[in-house]
Design a protein around this motif. Structure first.
Motif, PDB file in Angstrom:
ATOM      1  N   ARG A 377       0.826  -1.214   0.000  1.00  0.00           N
ATOM      2  CA  ARG A 377       0.000   0.000   0.000  1.00  0.00           C
ATOM      3  C   ARG A 377       0.863   1.268   0.000  1.00  0.00           C
ATOM      4  O   ARG A 377       0.344   2.375   0.119  1.00  0.00           O
ATOM      5  N   GLN A 378       2.212   1.069  -0.105  1.00  0.00           N
ATOM      6  CA  GLN A 378       3.139   2.202  -0.084  1.00  0.00           C
ATOM      7  C   GLN A 378       3.705   2.532  -1.467  1.00  0.00           C
ATOM      8  O   GLN A 378       4.722   3.217  -1.572  1.00  0.00           O
ATOM      9  N   ASP A 379       3.054   2.032  -2.510  1.00  0.00           N
ATOM     10  CA  ASP A 379       3.458   2.315  -3.892  1.00  0.00           C
ATOM     11  C   ASP A 379       4.936   2.010  -4.141  1.00  0.00           C
ATOM     12  O   ASP A 379       5.691   2.866  -4.601  1.00  0.00           O
ATOM     13  N   PRO A 380       5.378   0.773  -3.823  1.00  0.00           N
ATOM     14  CA  PRO A 380       6.799   0.460  -4.018  1.00  0.00           C
ATOM     15  C   PRO A 380       7.100   0.017  -5.454  1.00  0.00           C
ATOM     16  O   PRO A 380       6.229  -0.497  -6.157  1.00  0.00           O
ATOM     17  N   ASN A 381       8.341   0.224  -5.860  1.00  0.00           N
ATOM     18  CA  ASN A 381       8.843  -0.383  -7.090  1.00  0.00           C
ATOM     19  C   ASN A 381       9.669  -1.623  -6.775  1.00  0.00           C
ATOM     20  O   ASN A 381       9.579  -2.639  -7.476  1.00  0.00           O
ATOM     21  N   ILE A 382      10.473  -1.513  -5.714  1.00  0.00           N
ATOM     22  CA  ILE A 382      11.385  -2.604  -5.345  1.00  0.00           C
ATOM     23  C   ILE A 382      11.194  -2.904  -3.855  1.00  0.00           C
ATOM     24  O   ILE A 382      11.160  -1.982  -3.024  1.00  0.00           O
ATOM     25  N   ILE A 383      11.070  -4.184  -3.517  1.00  0.00           N
ATOM     26  CA  ILE A 383      10.892  -4.611  -2.137  1.00  0.00           C
ATOM     27  C   ILE A 383      12.018  -5.577  -1.774  1.00  0.00           C
ATOM     28  O   ILE A 383      12.286  -6.523  -2.520  1.00  0.00           O
ATOM     29  N   LEU A 384      12.657  -5.338  -0.643  1.00  0.00           N
ATOM     30  CA  LEU A 384      13.654  -6.278  -0.139  1.00  0.00           C
ATOM     31  C   LEU A 384      13.109  -6.907   1.141  1.00  0.00           C
ATOM     32  O   LEU A 384      12.774  -6.203   2.087  1.00  0.00           O
ATOM     33  N   VAL A 385      13.012  -8.222   1.145  1.00  0.00           N
ATOM     34  CA  VAL A 385      12.570  -8.965   2.317  1.00  0.00           C
ATOM     35  C   VAL A 385      13.804  -9.660   2.899  1.00  0.00           C
ATOM     36  O   VAL A 385      14.433 -10.471   2.212  1.00  0.00           O
ATOM     37  N   GLY A 386      14.130  -9.350   4.150  1.00  0.00           N
ATOM     38  CA  GLY A 386      15.354  -9.877   4.746  1.00  0.00           C
ATOM     39  C   GLY A 386      15.485 -11.380   4.635  1.00  0.00           C
ATOM     40  O   GLY A 386      16.554 -11.906   4.331  1.00  0.00           O
ATOM     41  N   GLU A 387      14.393 -12.102   4.857  1.00  0.00           N
ATOM     42  CA  GLU A 387      14.430 -13.565   4.774  1.00  0.00           C
ATOM     43  C   GLU A 387      13.016 -14.105   4.600  1.00  0.00           C
ATOM     44  O   GLU A 387      12.088 -13.635   5.253  1.00  0.00           O
ATOM     45  N   ILE A 388      12.864 -15.085   3.728  1.00  0.00           N
ATOM     46  CA  ILE A 388      11.592 -15.800   3.598  1.00  0.00           C
ATOM     47  C   ILE A 388      11.640 -16.984   4.553  1.00  0.00           C
ATOM     48  O   ILE A 388      12.321 -17.975   4.302  1.00  0.00           O
TER      49      ILE A 388
END
Length: 558
Positions: A377-388
């Motif tokens: 909901r923050q209008d991102p282009n790129i998301i980094l997730v520390g760990e799945i």
């Protein structure tokens, strides 16, 4: 000196409890320590060293540094020309004699002495771990920096070179500051403060390997841990549960101002609380992807993937393999004013300019999954997730990658193809795996050969073939190793470099996954398409003289 019956009794006790036969005979009262030493002296034809009644010249003591004397449990006793006599409990320890000969440049002659006598001599001549002598112990191992090194804490400047002499400062404050200062000087990644039943030791992890630094007096155990808790804003009274915190320290090291972030973890153990402090030094963070260790073809594939407008890029490997540095390098490479980058991390290791970083707090419900939902909901282009870590996080990450976002994350798997199995086992449909993933990169860290003591070494052709070199390569391969010097702490290594395995999700591999092909078949296909494996990446770095055979074997498999 003993009867057959006494010998049988000692052998029986040795089988039951272990230990050296001489020690067992002493404990049973059949022989004295002096009698055992005299017998060993005759047997091995080496002199007895009388460490209790004789004085050892200061210039002789200086030949072997304190940390070497303690590590090898030896004591230099005399020097005559190029010959150095050392007292040791086992005069047949050829490796010890060889190492000391190499490290000192002297011809080494062994003399025999008891372990107790040697320990007392080390305490006497090098300084022990009594409170009044702690300064000497730390100084011996280089833990007291020169006057240019200062620790800045709570806006107060302290000169750590004179802290011990400052009677107004509690010694515990001095000890903690000196340990942190030494870790920074040696570019350590972690500090381990460990309580045991009979000792309280401090170790540093340097280039991925732990080294003993000092053993502190047991009486300081509670106070040192409490001091670290105060600095990291933890509950001092809570000793039953694990705790986490952070310390921010400013240091002046060789006229350079440094800011260190320390991530602190405390774990209750049998004999007290163990402390591990992870040092996060921005100066050691490499954001240039060309310097991480990628082979040119692997780097080209990785960069092509992170510049895609959507999809998922996974970096896999065990804890401490450099995954975070690779991801930080990736988002720094694609960070421009035109894109909105948001990260969810646990913990946030470094602050990156222009990137919105969120600290995960599972205790209050801010998990990777809940953070990811908010990100969308923050209008991102790129998301980094520390760990799945779980199915929920994996599902949201896959959904994000399929709806116009580039997602970067990490998994704990052995190699790149295994990440597919991991996601499917989590519960992600194979169709979604193949549709979302662009590339999977596996990595490991190996130690670099020290450039100041690097030498070519002879390795049998058979050994080169066994580790993976082809018959055409073995004749031309030159293998190097570090011989150990002052700059690398006599380890032969200085710094680390990454080994990388980059597997793009091609149409052929996608089809194989949908047809439920085995990981072995997928890896075989990736190799046919030009994937460089972790072992091959290691072999390339051996040929280039960057690392050693031992390091590559330690971190990779054929």
């Amino acid at each position: 000196m003993i009867t057959p019956r006494q010998l049988d009794e000692a052998l029986k006790a040795q089988r039951q409890f272990g230990g050296k036969l001489g020690e067992v005979l002493i404990s049973l009262g059949h022989l004295t320590e002096e009698e055992i030493l005299k017998a060993l002296s005759r047997k091995f034809n080496v002199p007895l060293a009388d460490l209790s009644n004789s004085h050892i010249d200061e210039n002789v003591v200086k030949i072997i540094p304190s940390h070497l004397a303690r590590r090898y449990h030896i004591m230099p006793v005399a020097k005559k020309g190029p010959t150095l006599t050392i007292a040791m409990p086992d005069p047949t320890a050829v490796n010890t004699i060889s190492d000391i000969k190499f490290l000192t440049g002297y011809q080494v002659v062994p003399a025999i002495a008891s372990e107790t006598a040697i320990a007392r001599a080390i305490e006497r001549y090098y300084g022990g771990s009594q409170p009044g002598q702690l300064n000497n112990v730390l100084k011996d191992i280089g833990a007291i920096p020169d006057a240019s090194l200062q620790v800045v804490e709570d806006e107060q400047t302290m000169d750590v070179a004179t802290l011990e002499a400052d009677a107004k400062q509690p010694p515990v404050v001095n000890i903690v500051n000196l340990i942190i200062a030494e870790a920074a000087r040696r570019s350590a990644s972690d500090i381990h403060v460990e309580p045991y039943e009979t000792e309280f030791r401090v170790r540093l992890r340097i280039d991925g390997v732990l080294y003993d630094i000092v053993k502190l007096p047991l009486k300081y155990k509670e106070a040192v841990v409490s001091r670290i808790k105060v600095l990291s804003r933890m509950d001092i009274a809570e000793k039953r549960l694990p705790q986490d915190g952070r310390i921010k320290i400013q240091m002046k090291l060789q006229d350079l101002q440094k800011t260190l972030d320390l991530r602190v973890s405390i774990l209750p153990t049998l004999f007290g609380e163990k402390v591990v402090m992870r040092l996060l030094d921005k100066d050691n963070l490499t954001l240039d992807m060309n310097r991480l260790g990628f082979e040119p073809e692997s780097l080209a594939r990785f960069e092509e993937a992170i510049f895609k407008p959507w999809g998922m890029v996974l970096v896999t490997g065990p804890t401490g393999s450099g995954k975070t540095s690779t991801l930080y390098s990736a988002i720094s490479r694609i960070n421009t004013p035109e894109v909105n980058i948001i990260t969810a991390e646990d913990p946030i290791e470094f602050n990156l300019q222009g990137i919105n970083q969120v600290q995960v707090h599972e205790s209050i419900g801010l998990t990777f999954a809940s953070a990811l939902r908010s990100f969308l909901r923050q209008d991102p282009n790129i998301i980094l997730v520390g760990e799945i870590r779980d199915l929920e996080t994996a599902e949201i990450a896959v959904k994000a990658s399929l709806t116009g976002h580039l997602v970067l994350s990490t998994l704990h798997t052995n190699d790149a193809p295994s990440a597919i199995t991991r996601l499917v086992n989590m519960g992600i449909e194979p169709l979604l795996v193949t549709s979302s993933i662009i590339l999977i990169a596996a990595q490991r860290l190996v130690r670099r050969i020290c450039q100041d003591c690097k030498e070519e070494v002879d390795v049998p052709i058979k050994a080169l073939q066994n580790i993976g070199f082809s018959d055409d390569e073995v004749d031309s391969v030159k293998v190097f190793s570090g011989q150990g010097c002052q700059k690398c702490g006599n380890t032969g290594y200085k710094g680390r470099v990454g080994l990388y395995e980059a597997m793009p999700m091609t149409d052929t591999i996608r089809q194989m996954i949908l047809e439920d092909a085995t990981i072995v078949d997928v890896k075989r296909q990736a190799l046919e398409e030009g994937m460089v494996t972790l072992r091959q990446s290691g072999l390339i770095k051996i040929k280039a003289g960057i690392t050693t055979i031992e390091e590559v074997i330690r971190e990779t498999v054929l």
